[in-house]
Scaffold this motif. Structure first.
Motif, PDB file in Angstrom:
ATOM      1  N   PHE A  32     -50.592 -16.810  15.565  1.00  0.00           N
ATOM      2  CA  PHE A  32     -51.369 -16.653  16.782  1.00  0.00           C
ATOM      3  C   PHE A  32     -52.777 -16.153  16.511  1.00  0.00           C
ATOM      4  O   PHE A  32     -53.009 -15.364  15.602  1.00  0.00           O
ATOM      5  CB  PHE A  32     -50.678 -15.658  17.728  1.00  0.00           C
ATOM      6  N   CYS A  33     -53.694 -16.602  17.337  1.00  0.00           N
ATOM      7  CA  CYS A  33     -55.009 -15.990  17.421  1.00  0.00           C
ATOM      8  C   CYS A  33     -54.874 -14.730  18.283  1.00  0.00           C
ATOM      9  O   CYS A  33     -54.234 -14.761  19.330  1.00  0.00           O
ATOM     10  CB  CYS A  33     -56.005 -16.939  18.072  1.00  0.00           C
ATOM     11  N   MET A  34     -55.489 -13.638  17.838  1.00  0.00           N
ATOM     12  CA  MET A  34     -55.499 -12.398  18.608  1.00  0.00           C
ATOM     13  C   MET A  34     -56.943 -12.070  18.971  1.00  0.00           C
ATOM     14  O   MET A  34     -57.853 -12.262  18.161  1.00  0.00           O
ATOM     15  CB  MET A  34     -54.916 -11.251  17.787  1.00  0.00           C
ATOM     16  N   ALA A  35     -57.136 -11.563  20.168  1.00  0.00           N
ATOM     17  CA  ALA A  35     -58.503 -11.310  20.624  1.00  0.00           C
ATOM     18  C   ALA A  35     -58.586 -10.073  21.502  1.00  0.00           C
ATOM     19  O   ALA A  35     -57.588  -9.639  22.087  1.00  0.00           O
ATOM     20  CB  ALA A  35     -59.026 -12.521  21.397  1.00  0.00           C
ATOM     21  N   TRP A  36     -59.791  -9.550  21.580  1.00  0.00           N
ATOM     22  CA  TRP A  36     -60.129  -8.480  22.513  1.00  0.00           C
ATOM     23  C   TRP A  36     -61.134  -9.020  23.526  1.00  0.00           C
ATOM     24  O   TRP A  36     -62.139  -9.613  23.144  1.00  0.00           O
ATOM     25  CB  TRP A  36     -60.737  -7.281  21.790  1.00  0.00           C
ATOM     26  N   PHE A  37     -60.833  -8.776  24.787  1.00  0.00           N
ATOM     27  CA  PHE A  37     -61.745  -9.102  25.877  1.00  0.00           C
ATOM     28  C   PHE A  37     -62.141  -7.803  26.573  1.00  0.00           C
ATOM     29  O   PHE A  37     -61.459  -6.790  26.457  1.00  0.00           O
ATOM     30  CB  PHE A  37     -61.057 -10.020  26.888  1.00  0.00           C
ATOM     31  N   ALA A  50     -62.378 -11.805  18.090  1.00  0.00           N
ATOM     32  CA  ALA A  50     -61.131 -12.526  17.891  1.00  0.00           C
ATOM     33  C   ALA A  50     -60.859 -12.631  16.397  1.00  0.00           C
ATOM     34  O   ALA A  50     -61.787 -12.586  15.580  1.00  0.00           O
ATOM     35  CB  ALA A  50     -61.200 -13.908  18.521  1.00  0.00           C
ATOM     36  N   ILE A  51     -59.594 -12.799  16.071  1.00  0.00           N
ATOM     37  CA  ILE A  51     -59.222 -12.995  14.679  1.00  0.00           C
ATOM     38  C   ILE A  51     -58.214 -14.126  14.617  1.00  0.00           C
ATOM     39  O   ILE A  51     -57.212 -14.128  15.339  1.00  0.00           O
ATOM     40  CB  ILE A  51     -58.688 -11.689  14.056  1.00  0.00           C
ATOM     41  N   SER A  52     -58.505 -15.102  13.778  1.00  0.00           N
ATOM     42  CA  SER A  52     -57.689 -16.302  13.710  1.00  0.00           C
ATOM     43  C   SER A  52     -56.368 -16.029  13.011  1.00  0.00           C
ATOM     44  O   SER A  52     -56.196 -14.976  12.369  1.00  0.00           O
ATOM     45  CB  SER A  52     -58.452 -17.393  12.959  1.00  0.00           C
ATOM     46  N   PRO A  53     -55.431 -16.964  13.082  1.00  0.00           N
ATOM     47  CA  PRO A  53     -54.164 -16.768  12.376  1.00  0.00           C
ATOM     48  C   PRO A  53     -54.354 -16.531  10.872  1.00  0.00           C
ATOM     49  O   PRO A  53     -53.549 -15.815  10.254  1.00  0.00           O
ATOM     50  CB  PRO A  53     -53.413 -18.065  12.645  1.00  0.00           C
ATOM     51  N   SER A  54     -55.401 -17.091  10.303  1.00  0.00           N
ATOM     52  CA  SER A  54     -55.663 -16.905   8.870  1.00  0.00           C
ATOM     53  C   SER A  54     -56.494 -15.656   8.571  1.00  0.00           C
ATOM     54  O   SER A  54     -56.797 -15.377   7.415  1.00  0.00           O
ATOM     55  CB  SER A  54     -56.387 -18.133   8.307  1.00  0.00           C
ATOM     56  N   GLY A  55     -56.868 -14.918   9.628  1.00  0.00           N
ATOM     57  CA  GLY A  55     -57.574 -13.665   9.419  1.00  0.00           C
ATOM     58  C   GLY A  55     -59.081 -13.718   9.490  1.00  0.00           C
ATOM     59  O   GLY A  55     -59.771 -12.761   9.124  1.00  0.00           O
ATOM     60  N   ILE A  56     -59.628 -14.804   9.973  1.00  0.00           N
ATOM     61  CA  ILE A  56     -61.079 -14.932  10.081  1.00  0.00           C
ATOM     62  C   ILE A  56     -61.548 -14.312  11.397  1.00  0.00           C
ATOM     63  O   ILE A  56     -61.109 -14.724  12.465  1.00  0.00           O
ATOM     64  CB  ILE A  56     -61.514 -16.404  10.015  1.00  0.00           C
ATOM     65  N   PRO A  57     -62.461 -13.328  11.341  1.00  0.00           N
ATOM     66  CA  PRO A  57     -62.934 -12.683  12.563  1.00  0.00           C
ATOM     67  C   PRO A  57     -64.142 -13.393  13.172  1.00  0.00           C
ATOM     68  O   PRO A  57     -64.876 -14.100  12.479  1.00  0.00           O
ATOM     69  CB  PRO A  57     -63.329 -11.287  12.079  1.00  0.00           C
TER      70      PRO A  57
END
Length: 122
Positions: A32-37, A50-57
């Motif tokens: 999952f992509c995780m994000a802060w709004f 946001a941070i992608s499933p592979s860990g890219i912010p």
């Protein structure tokens, strides 16, 4: 049942720091992509980081160099380290998750938390 629970908000003076946490449960977080709004009264909800499933912010221009998003897959927790806080950062901050790649808009996120309030005074 998927659940996101935020914590760590509070009141600080300008220039201070806070670290927000979001504990996730009920789904396979590694895909999952995780994000802060965040959302302040009268404004649209905007994606802060946001941070992608592979860990890219990825960061909004307004917080680059001040905020850092990270995740701990062992603790199933998403973090947002916020430094050099400004009064304009005052808002309710929300954690969100969606399968696969990250999207900019809130409506595309499947799971969302209840929010934690951040207030920055002069």
């Amino acid at each position: 049942q998927a659940q996101l629970v935020e914590s760590g908000g509070g009141s600080v003076q300008a220039g201070g720091s806070l670290r927000l946490s979001c504990v996730a449960s009920g789904y396979t977080k590694s895909r999952f992509c995780m994000a802060w709004f965040r959302q302040n009264s009268g404004k649209e909800r905007e994606r802060v980081a946001a941070i992608s499933p592979s860990g890219i912010p990825n960061y909004a221009d307004s917080v680059k160099g001040r905020f850092t998003i990270s995740k701990d897959n062992v603790r199933n927790t998403l973090y947002l380290q916020m430094n050099s806080l400004k009064p304009d950062d005052t808002a309710m901050y929300y954690c969100a998750a969606r399968r696969a790649y990250c999207e900019m808009q809130w409506i595309y996120y499947t799971y969302t938390g209840q929010g934690t309030q951040v207030t920055v005074s002069e």
